[in-house]
Write an enzyme that holds these catalytic residues in place. Structure first.
Site, PDB file in Angstrom:
ATOM      1  N   ASP A   1       0.850  -1.190   0.000  1.00  0.00           N
ATOM      2  CA  ASP A   1       0.000   0.000   0.000  1.00  0.00           C
ATOM      3  C   ASP A   1       0.887   1.241   0.000  1.00  0.00           C
ATOM      4  OD1 ASP A   1      -1.737   2.093   0.381  1.00  0.00           O
ATOM      5  OD2 ASP A   1      -2.956   1.055   1.868  1.00  0.00           O
TER       6      ASP A   1
ATOM      7  N   HIS B   1       0.550   7.870   4.056  1.00  0.00           N
ATOM      8  CA  HIS B   1       1.175   7.190   5.181  1.00  0.00           C
ATOM      9  C   HIS B   1       2.673   7.444   5.301  1.00  0.00           C
ATOM     10  CE1 HIS B   1      -2.674   5.229   5.415  1.00  0.00           C
ATOM     11  NE2 HIS B   1      -2.535   4.757   4.193  1.00  0.00           N
TER      12      HIS B   1
END
Length: 285
Positions: free
Chosen positions: A188, A193
């Site tokens: 991902d 993030h």
């Protein structure tokens, strides 16, 4: 362009081959914080290839590591602004233990589209099977703001009745400052993030942890504390993502035993127990 619910559900499923090996499993486990203490026998089950077992939540990253959220946005009948999209919930049903090395066919489709009024929910279902039969079924609930209101089916309620009484067990799990950087290596690559500037554009003062990382950390805590370290006892695992987690925080994981499983509530300790995972159940043998 609004979601065409009928077209999305009627679209032909997409099937592709996925493969994984022990390094993929070990990297995923390390991304969840496994390996502390490094030589602890309970942790070696997650990190040492000669003793390795596979946490069932590995199903969310196995193969290409492409999250159902992203896959669902490329399906026929679905054209939405990524900025309006949230990963609303996740469930995994395990049909048998996941092997350390695997080659399988993954078939994905939009199983349902629900009208929540101010938003739509897409249910992206992925079914995985190898030469020996079904392995697991993943459902990713994709929440799309501003896409509801066409008069469609609202769908089933996923809200659970709150447990009564104190939890049977409470554990805390620290999140390392670099945990999101390690977890994203499992597939991902969303810059939310890792990139502070991108995180600010999304409305956060710093990068946030992947929801599926919290999901995996929570299942590991249940396996380690309630199931005696036996991943084969997990039958299914369902959650609703209720809030964000920041690297460096601590998860507080409350567990209530129930018939056939464990109900959980997960919160962020440093933010006055702000909810992180809700309506969460691990069904087990």
């Amino acid at each position: 362009m609004p979601i065409d619910a009928a077209k999305a559900v009627a679209a032909a499923p997409r099937t592709g081959e996925i493969t994984w090996g022990h390094k993929d499993v070990q990297l995923y486990h390390l991304g969840l914080g496994a390996g502390l203490p490094a030589t602890g026998p309970d942790e070696l089950r997650y990190t040492l290839e000669s003793r390795l077992h596979v946490l069932p939540s590995f199903a969310t990253v196995a193969g290409a590591g492409s999250p159902g959220v992203i896959s669902g946005l490329s399906m026929p009948g679905v054209e939405v602004d990524l900025a309006r999209v949230l990963h609303g919930g996740q469930s995994v049903e395990v049909h048998r233990p996941i092997p350390v090395e695997g080659r399988a066919d993954a078939t994905s489709r939009i199983a349902a589209v629900y009208d929540k009024g101010k938003a739509a929910i897409l249910v992206m279902r992925t079914e995985v099977a190898d030469a020996d039969g079904p392995l697991w079924t993943n459902d990713a609930q994709i929440f799309v703001r501003g896409e509801g209101g066409w008069g469609g089916d609202r769908g089933p309620s996923t809200r659970l009745e709150a447990p009564t009484g104190p939890p049977d067990r409470t554990v805390e799990r620290p999140i390392r400052e670099d945990q999101a950087l390690l977890y994203r290596l499992s597939g991902d690559w969303n810059p939310l993030h890792a990139d502070p500037e991108f995180a600010k554009l999304a409305g956060f003062d710093r990068p946030i942890l992947h929801g599926l990382c919290t999901y995996g950390m929570t299942l590991k805590a249940v396996v380690d504390t309630v199931l005696g370290g036996d991943v084969a006892r997990v039958r299914s695992y369902t959650t609703r993502f209720a809030g964000v987690v920041f690297p460096g925080e601590t998860l507080r994981i409350r567990m209530w035993r129930r018939e056939g499983g464990v109900q959980l509530a997960v919160s962020a300790v440093e933010r006055d127990d702000a909810p992180v995972l809700a309506d969460t159940v691990v069904e087990h043998s």
